[in-house]
Design a protein around this motif. Structure first.
Motif, short mmCIF file in Angstrom:
data_model
loop_
_atom_site.label_atom_id
_atom_site.label_comp_id
_atom_site.label_asym_id
_atom_site.label_seq_id
_atom_site.Cartn_x
_atom_site.Cartn_y
_atom_site.Cartn_z
N THR A 25 72.79 103.45 -3.36
CA THR A 25 73.53 103.62 -4.62
C THR A 25 74.17 102.32 -5.07
O THR A 25 74.11 101.96 -6.26
CB THR A 25 74.61 104.70 -4.45
OG1 THR A 25 73.99 105.94 -4.08
CG2 THR A 25 75.39 104.89 -5.74
N ALA A 26 74.77 101.59 -4.12
CA ALA A 26 75.41 100.33 -4.47
C ALA A 26 74.40 99.33 -5.02
O ALA A 26 74.66 98.64 -6.01
CB ALA A 26 76.11 99.74 -3.24
N LEU A 27 73.23 99.27 -4.42
CA LEU A 27 72.22 98.32 -4.84
C LEU A 27 71.66 98.67 -6.22
O LEU A 27 71.48 97.80 -7.07
CB LEU A 27 71.09 98.26 -3.82
CG LEU A 27 71.39 97.47 -2.54
CD1 LEU A 27 70.42 97.83 -1.44
CD2 LEU A 27 71.35 95.97 -2.82
N THR A 28 71.35 99.95 -6.45
CA THR A 28 70.80 100.33 -7.76
C THR A 28 71.83 100.12 -8.87
O THR A 28 71.49 99.64 -9.96
CB THR A 28 70.31 101.78 -7.76
OG1 THR A 28 71.35 102.65 -7.29
CG2 THR A 28 69.08 101.93 -6.88
N GLU A 29 73.09 100.45 -8.59
CA GLU A 29 74.13 100.26 -9.61
C GLU A 29 74.37 98.77 -9.87
O GLU A 29 74.56 98.37 -11.02
CB GLU A 29 75.42 100.94 -9.17
CG GLU A 29 75.33 102.46 -9.21
CD GLU A 29 76.62 103.14 -8.80
OE1 GLU A 29 77.55 102.42 -8.31
OE2 GLU A 29 76.72 104.37 -8.93
N LEU A 30 74.34 97.97 -8.82
CA LEU A 30 74.52 96.52 -9.00
C LEU A 30 73.32 95.94 -9.75
O LEU A 30 73.48 95.07 -10.61
CB LEU A 30 74.68 95.84 -7.64
CG LEU A 30 75.14 94.39 -7.65
CD1 LEU A 30 76.48 94.22 -8.35
CD2 LEU A 30 75.25 93.85 -6.21
N GLY A 31 72.12 96.43 -9.44
CA GLY A 31 70.94 95.99 -10.18
C GLY A 31 71.06 96.31 -11.65
O GLY A 31 70.72 95.48 -12.51
N ASP A 32 71.56 97.51 -11.97
CA ASP A 32 71.76 97.88 -13.37
C ASP A 32 72.76 96.95 -14.06
O ASP A 32 72.59 96.59 -15.23
CB ASP A 32 72.25 99.33 -13.47
CG ASP A 32 71.20 100.34 -13.05
OD1 ASP A 32 70.01 99.98 -12.96
OD2 ASP A 32 71.57 101.51 -12.81
N CYS A 33 73.80 96.58 -13.33
CA CYS A 33 74.79 95.65 -13.89
C CYS A 33 74.17 94.29 -14.18
O CYS A 33 74.38 93.72 -15.26
CB CYS A 33 75.98 95.51 -12.94
SG CYS A 33 77.03 96.96 -12.81
N TYR A 34 73.43 93.76 -13.22
CA TYR A 34 72.76 92.47 -13.44
C TYR A 34 71.77 92.55 -14.60
O TYR A 34 71.67 91.64 -15.42
CB TYR A 34 72.04 92.03 -12.17
CG TYR A 34 72.92 91.41 -11.11
CD1 TYR A 34 73.78 90.35 -11.42
CD2 TYR A 34 72.90 91.87 -9.79
CE1 TYR A 34 74.58 89.78 -10.45
CE2 TYR A 34 73.70 91.29 -8.81
CZ TYR A 34 74.54 90.25 -9.15
OH TYR A 34 75.35 89.68 -8.19
#
Length: 211
Positions: A25-34
């Motif tokens: 979840t952290a990675l997908t959300e951070l990817g969306d932010c980037y």
């Protein structure tokens, strides 16, 4: 993926400090932010690592497809969105991603169908709504898109860009009084909207001819 290509997360986000699900979840959300700020390289790294954690979830492939699409790599984007849909046939974002690829390629029928599939899952997806409106104008088919735009407006009555789209469809479908009411609402909120004013003038001219 090689270790030197991985993101160096702060302690609060390192996968060794949290469960696989939390890391995913952290990675997908951070990817969306980037992705939202145009940092495609970091977004790609996040999505790749999320896919490494759980290769059977659609979300990372949607993100990979979005990165490829924004970079102009449409073949790679199409493949990624199709992988996402093989994993989750109801993924609205993957349907919308494919729709945009087909739309840009001028394959309006395929784009129209994909936008509809997206909206069947997420009636609030503005990208799909506007894409459906544009393809409808290309194809001359308005009934379905009008329905979805009306549903959206019932939830977002102050979105005057969508209201203008609805007014345009009403006029093309011969629903002149509905078009007039919608355009008056747009101009009440934005009196300087020259497109709405011009369309209202055309609608009222048609109404006068029918009187």
């Amino acid at each position: 993926m090689k270790e030197n290509n991985k993101l160096n997360f702060p302690a609060s986000l390192r996968l060794t400090d949290q469960s696989a699900e939390e890391g995913f979840t952290a990675l997908t959300e951070l990817g969306d932010c980037y992705l939202s700020v145009g940092d495609h390289q970091q977004a790609q790294l996040c999505y790749d690592q999320a896919a490494d954690i759980d290769p059977d979830r659609a979300e990372p492939y949607v993100g990979i497809g979005a990165v490829a699409f924004q970079n102009g790599n449409t073949d790679e984007a199409e493949n990624a969105f199709k992988v996402a849909l093989r994993l989750d046939r109801t993924n609205a974002k993957a349907h919308c991603g494919l729709a945009m690829i087909y739309h840009n390629a001028g394959a309006y029928t395929e784009a129209f169908d994909r936008y509809l599939k997206c909206l069947e899952q997420d009636t609030d997806n503005l990208s799909a709504l506007l894409g459906l409106f544009q393809t409808s104008c290309q194809m001359g088919s308005f009934e379905k898109v009008t329905h979805y735009l009306e549903v959206y407006l019932s939830m977002h009555p102050d979105d005057h860009s969508v209201m203008f789209c609805v007014a345009t469809l009403y006029m093309r479908d011969g629903k002149l009084q509905k078009a007039q009411r919608a355009l008056n609402a747009v101009l009440k909120a934005d009196s300087d909207n020259t497109d709405a004013a011009a369309l209202l003038e055309e609608v009222e001219h048609q109404l006068a001819q029918k009187a």
